[in-house]
Design an enzyme around this catalytic site. Structure first.
Site, PDB file in Angstrom:
ATOM      1  N   LYS A 195       0.815  -1.214   0.000  1.00 56.56           N
ATOM      2  CA  LYS A 195       0.000   0.000   0.000  1.00 56.56           C
ATOM      3  C   LYS A 195       0.855   1.274   0.000  1.00 56.56           C
ATOM      4  O   LYS A 195       2.062   1.263   0.189  1.00 56.56           O
ATOM      5  CB  LYS A 195      -0.976  -0.032   1.182  1.00 56.56           C
ATOM      6  CG  LYS A 195      -2.098  -1.041   0.944  1.00 56.56           C
ATOM      7  CD  LYS A 195      -3.240  -0.903   1.912  1.00 56.56           C
ATOM      8  CE  LYS A 195      -4.392  -1.830   1.506  1.00 56.56           C
ATOM      9  NZ  LYS A 195      -5.508  -1.805   2.469  1.00 56.56           N
ATOM     10  N   ARG A 203      -3.431 -10.149   5.302  1.00 55.73           N
ATOM     11  CA  ARG A 203      -3.853 -10.174   3.888  1.00 55.73           C
ATOM     12  C   ARG A 203      -2.709  -9.632   3.034  1.00 55.73           C
ATOM     13  O   ARG A 203      -2.341  -8.462   3.165  1.00 55.73           O
ATOM     14  CB  ARG A 203      -5.119  -9.335   3.722  1.00 55.73           C
ATOM     15  CG  ARG A 203      -5.741  -9.379   2.341  1.00 55.73           C
ATOM     16  CD  ARG A 203      -7.052  -8.602   2.330  1.00 55.73           C
ATOM     17  NE  ARG A 203      -7.700  -8.651   1.022  1.00 55.73           N
ATOM     18  CZ  ARG A 203      -7.494  -7.780   0.043  1.00 55.73           C
ATOM     19  NH1 ARG A 203      -6.652  -6.766   0.236  1.00 55.73           N
ATOM     20  NH2 ARG A 203      -8.126  -7.898  -1.108  1.00 55.73           N
TER      21      ARG A 203
END
Length: 369
Positions: free
Chosen positions: A309, A344
């Site tokens: 991210k 995740r």
């Protein structure tokens, strides 16, 4: 320091220790997992503002609670039970997923525009399923299949197109024995995926996007991930604002859990995700990651999704998405150290290697001399 009788108290596990041996009564086990802590960081919030923070040793917490009002004491004891209670395994038909150790969830995008790997497998469902099986063989516990990107500025996808993208992949993976999660905001897609064999629903909107989702899931016995977000993909990164990101995200998730329970979804089926990158600035994300252990007070398994991210690029000289492996592994390892039960990720082998080394250190520390 006296705590106002009107303050709400938040308890965050802190002062983590390597092993509990010789520390009876002075340490507590976090959510029945591999992490032990020796103090609670008690955050007092009054009128929407933090008014005090103190570190209370585990052995002193009962005396601390005894000085609170009855209402505060009852809430504190309830939170402590939730923090320390073992998270039961997730039961999904004849499949069981233990939550006393970190589990890896593989990200499998069937999208043209996901920020990391959009388009790579969109028109190749068999190849996508094979990629999922390969990562299950490598150690992934869950395969999270998504057919709609929710990256910043992403456009909504018609539910029929989303179903067409994910249904053959979900069906093949589930038939082959994989535990499949469906990453969607739409009730129709949830229903199609569950019919195809999905065992978990991962909703980045926490059942706020589709008014039919909660009622649908009340009729199933599957785990449900409720993720925090602010705004929607088109607007969430315009000007995200929080007075206190950690406390506000905690409160929001607590409210969503209550609403899900009210709709007929048992708390024992709920997993929470603080939503790194979904309507947050760099500082908000860092506050959530530093305070990740607070979310155990909700009494639900914690999922952390920080793989590749923007936060990693922001902290590493604007590294592009394909150069964020080190940061992704670092954040996954941080999640494990904060007791997160599900990580995740895009990069399964590398993350698992880091977790296995960490697990080896933990196992040695938890072995009596």
């Amino acid at each position: 320091m006296t705590i106002s009788r009107y303050a709400r108290l938040y308890l965050q596990p802190s002062a983590f220790v390597a092993a509990p041996f010789g520390l009876d009564g002075r340490v507590a086990r976090l959510a029945g997992g591999l992490v032990w802590f020796s103090a609670y960081e008690v955050i007092a919030v009054d009128g929407g503002e933090r008014v005090s923070t103190r570190l209370v040793p585990v052995e002193a917490i009962d005396a601390f609670i005894a000085a609170l009002t009855d209402e505060q004491a009852e809430a504190a004891r309830r939170t402590i039970v939730r923090i320390t209670a073992a998270r039961p395994p997730l039961q999904m038909g004849d499949r069981v997923l233990r939550l006393d150790q970190p589990q890896i969830m593989l990200i499998l995008n069937m999208t043209p525009d996901s920020f990391s790997d959009g388009g790579a497998l969109l028109d190749a469902p068999d190849a996508a399923a094979d990629a999922g099986f390969a990562m299950v063989a490598a150690g992934a516990a869950i395969v999270d299949v998504g057919g709609e990107s929710t990256r910043p500025r992403a456009q909504p996808v018609w539910e029929g197109d989303e179903i067409a993208r994910i249904e053959p992949v979900v069906r093949r993976l589930a038939t082959g024995g994989a535990i499949v999660s469906i990453d969607t905001r739409k009730a129709a897609v949830m229903a199609a995926a569950l019919k195809a064999g999905a065992a978990i629903v991962n909703d980045v909107s926490a059942l706020t996007y589709d008014p039919q989702s909660a009622a649908l899931l009340a009729g199933y016995d599957c785990p449900v991930v409720l993720m925090h977000h602010q705004g929607d993909p088109q607007t969430m990164q315009d000007r995200p604002h929080y007075d206190d990101a950690l406390i506000e995200v905690y409160d929001w998730l607590e409210e969503r859990i209550a609403l899900a329970e009210g709709a007929g979804i048992a708390r024992s089926r709920i997993i929470v995700d603080p939503g790194i990158g979904f309507g947050k600035t760099l500082r908000h994300n860092l506050q959530l990651l530093n305070g990740l252990a607070l979310f155990h007070g909700l009494g639900c398994p914690v999922l952390l999704g920080a793989s590749r991210k923007r936060i990693i690029g922001a902290l590493s000289n604007e590294a592009p998405v394909d150069q964020r492996l080190g940061g992704s592994v670092a954040l996954a390892l941080h999640g494990a150290q904060m007791g997160a039960q599900i990580l995740r990720v895009h990069d399964v082998p590398e993350t698992l290697q880091a977790i296995r080394v960490w697990r080896g250190l933990r196992d040695e520390a938890l072995t009596p001399f």
